[in-house]
Design an enzyme around this catalytic site. Structure first.
Site, PDB file in Angstrom:
ATOM      1  CB  SER A 150       0.805  65.385 -36.316  1.00 23.33           C
ATOM      2  OG  SER A 150       1.159  65.190 -37.646  1.00 23.33           O
ATOM      3  CD  GLN A 205       4.058  69.135 -41.999  1.00 23.44           C
ATOM      4  OE1 GLN A 205       3.446  69.714 -42.885  1.00 23.44           O
ATOM      5  NE2 GLN A 205       4.228  67.823 -41.994  1.00 23.44           N
ATOM      6  CG  ASP A 224       1.291  58.152 -36.578  1.00 28.33           C
ATOM      7  OD1 ASP A 224       1.810  58.232 -35.439  1.00 28.33           O
ATOM      8  OD2 ASP A 224       1.367  59.063 -37.430  1.00 28.33           O
TER       9      ASP A 224
HETATM   10  N1  ARG Z   1       3.043  64.991 -39.881  1.00 29.15           N
HETATM   11  C1  ARG Z   1       2.383  66.241 -39.715  1.00 29.15           C
HETATM   12  C2  ARG Z   1       2.511  66.729 -38.287  1.00 29.15           C
HETATM   13  O1  ARG Z   1       3.380  66.245 -37.594  1.00 29.15           O
HETATM   14  C3  ARG Z   1       0.981  66.216 -40.177  1.00 29.15           C
HETATM   15  C4  ARG Z   1       0.935  66.321 -41.619  1.00 29.15           C
HETATM   16  C5  ARG Z   1      -0.419  66.186 -42.170  1.00 29.15           C
HETATM   17  N2  ARG Z   1      -0.228  66.465 -43.536  1.00 29.15           N
HETATM   18  C6  ARG Z   1      -1.197  66.501 -44.428  1.00 29.15           C
HETATM   19  N3  ARG Z   1      -0.891  66.863 -45.629  1.00 29.15           N
HETATM   20  N4  ARG Z   1      -2.403  66.218 -44.105  1.00 29.15           N
HETATM   21  O2  ARG Z   1       1.906  67.673 -37.868  1.00 29.15           O
END
Ligand code: ARG
Length: 350
Positions: A177, A174, A84
Site C-alpha cells: 500500500s 498487504q 486514498d
Molecule cells: N491495503 C493493503 C496495504 O495496506 C494493500 C492491499 C492491496 N491488495 C491487493 N489485493 N492488491 O498494504
C-alpha cells in the site's frame, strides 16, 4: 510484494520508498513522499515514520533514510469523493533523488502497468526484504465492479482496478500500500498512474487490486506539495510551439496561430499548460482563447482596463475532455481602439 512478482534490480525503480509503518511510497519531490492515506493516521506533525530510499534490498547498507516531520492526509479520503493518497514530508531533502512524475491526464489509465513493493508475497504471507515487481493489466470500472461483490462500491472516478482478472496469481498485497503503479508515457518515461490501495485478499481470480486514480487527484496533490514547499516533476512534457509572429489588428477581427499536436496518446491533460507571449502596447485590449481541435473554445483572458503592456503568461486549462492530437489554435482579438501588437509565440505542453 506480490504474488507473482520477480526481484527488481537496485536502481531499476529509483524513486521507490519503503516506509517504516509497513507501506510503500514514491519520491514526489526531493523532500516529499507520495503514499496512501490509509497508511497514515491524520494530517499534522509526525516524526514517527522512517523512509528508506535508494535500495532494492532493505538491508543494503548503501540505503538512504530520512525521518518524517509532517503528514498531509487527503481530506477527501473516506468521503464519497475518495482519494486514498497522502504526502509525507521528510526532515531534509534527499538531494539528487529520482522523482516519479504523476499522471496529470487520464490518457495513461489503460494498458499494462508495473507495480513494485516490499509487501507480502502471498495472501497472509510475510513482508519481503527485496523489492519485487510485477505487471498487471488495466481493468475497466464496470468489469471491476462486477468482478466480485467486494468491488460493488468502487468509486470509478477515484479508483483504478488492475490485475490478472480471470487467472489471478499476480497482485500487490498487504505492505505494498502507498507504493506506485506506473507505466511508460508518450515519450517513454515512467509516469505514476496509481497508488496501491486495497483489494479482496491478494491475487485471487476475479478479485483485482484497487489503486488510487492519480490523474483525478493530480491537481490536489500538486497543491498539497506546493503548500509543503515542493514542486513535483512535471510529466516529461512534449512541447508544441508556434513562434511565427501574427499581427493583431486594432479593434479588428480575431487572428489565429496554429499548433499541431501529434504522437500524444489519449486526451489532453486536466492541467494543460498554455504558454502565451504577446507583444502589445495595452494588454487590456486583448481577448485570448484556446481553440481545441474539435472547435471547443476555452477563454484564457478577457479584456480589461489594464494598461500593462504585453502578455507573458502560462495559462492552465482543464482540457481533459479533448483529444490531444490535432490542430489547436490560439485566438486573439483586440477589442478596443488604439494600441496594437502581435502574437510573438505560444506553446502547449503535454
Ligand atoms: N491495503 C493493503 C496495504 O495496506 C494493500 C492491499 C492491496 N491488495 C491487493 N489485493 N492488491 O498494504
Amino acid at each position: 510484494m506480490v504474488v507473482g512478482g520477480t526481484q527488481a534490480a537496485k536502481g531499476e525503480f529509483p524513486w521507490m520508498v519503503r516506509l517504516s509503518m509497513g507501506c510503500g511510497g514514491s519520491m514526489l519531490t526531493e523532500q516529499l513522499v507520495l503514499t496512501a492515506a490509509h497508511c497514515v493516521s491524520r494530517t499534522g506533525n509526525n516524526t514517527s515514520i522512517t523512509a528508506t530510499y535508494g535500495v532494492a534490498d532493505l538491508q543494503d547498507t548503501s540505503r538512504t533514510t530520512r525521518t518524517s516531520t509532517y503528514v498531509h492526509r487527503s481530506p477527501t479520503y473516506d468521503t464519497a469523493t475518495g482519494g486514498d493518497w497522502a504526502i509525507i514530508k521528510l526532515a531534509s531533502p534527499i538531494t539528487g533523488a529520482s522523482l516519479l512524475p504523476i499522471a496529470t491526464t487520464n490518457a495513461y489509465n489503460t494498458g499494462v502497468f508495473t507495480v513494485a513493493g516490499w509487501g507480502a508475497t502471498r495472501e497472509n504471507g510475510s513482508q519481503s526484504r527485496y523489492l519485487l515487481k510485477a505487471q498487471v493489466d488495466y481493468i475497466d470500472d464496470t468489469t471491476c465492479k462486477n468482478a466480485d461483490p467486494y468491488y460493488a462500491d468502487l468509486i470509478p472516478s477515484a479508483e483504478l482496478c488492475a490485475g490478472n482478472l480471470a487467472a489471478g496469481g499476480v497482485d500487490t498485497c498487504q505492505g505494498d500500500s502507498g507504493g506506485p503503479m506506473f507505466r511508460r508515457d508518450g515519450s517513454g518515461a515512467w509516469v505514476q498512474v496509481g497508488i496501491v490501495s486495497h483489494g479482496n485478499g491478494c491475487a485471487r481470480p476475479d478479485n483485482p487490486g484497487v489503486y488510487t486514480e492519480v490523474s483525478t487527484f493530480a491537481a490536489a496533490i500538486k497543491q498539497a506539495a506546493a503548500d509543503l514547499g515542493g514542486t513535483p516533476n512535471p510529466p516529461t512534457g512534449k512541447v508544441f510551439e508556434n513562434t511565427a509572429d501574427v499581427a493583431i489588428p486594432d479593434a479588428g477581427a480575431a487572428v489565429y496561430s496554429n499548433v499541431t499536436v501529434s504522437g500524444v496518446s489519449g486526451n489532453a491533460p486536466s492541467a494543460l499548460a498554455v504558454g502565451v507571449a504577446i507583444k502589445h502596447s495595452w494588454s487590456g485590449d486583448v481577448v485570448i482563447d484556446l481553440v481545441a481541435p474539435d472547435g471547443s473554445t476555452y477563454r484564457l483572458k478577457n479584456s480589461s482596463s489594464s494598461s500593462t503592456p504585453d502578455v507573458n503568461t502560462t495559462y492552465t486549462v482543464n482540457a481533459s475532455s479533448e483529444v490531444a492530437n490535432g490542430t489547436w489554435r490560439l485566438k486573439v482579438q483586440d477589442v478596443y481602439r488604439e494600441d496594437t501588437g502581435y502574437i510573438d509565440s505560444w506553446k502547449l505542453t503535454f
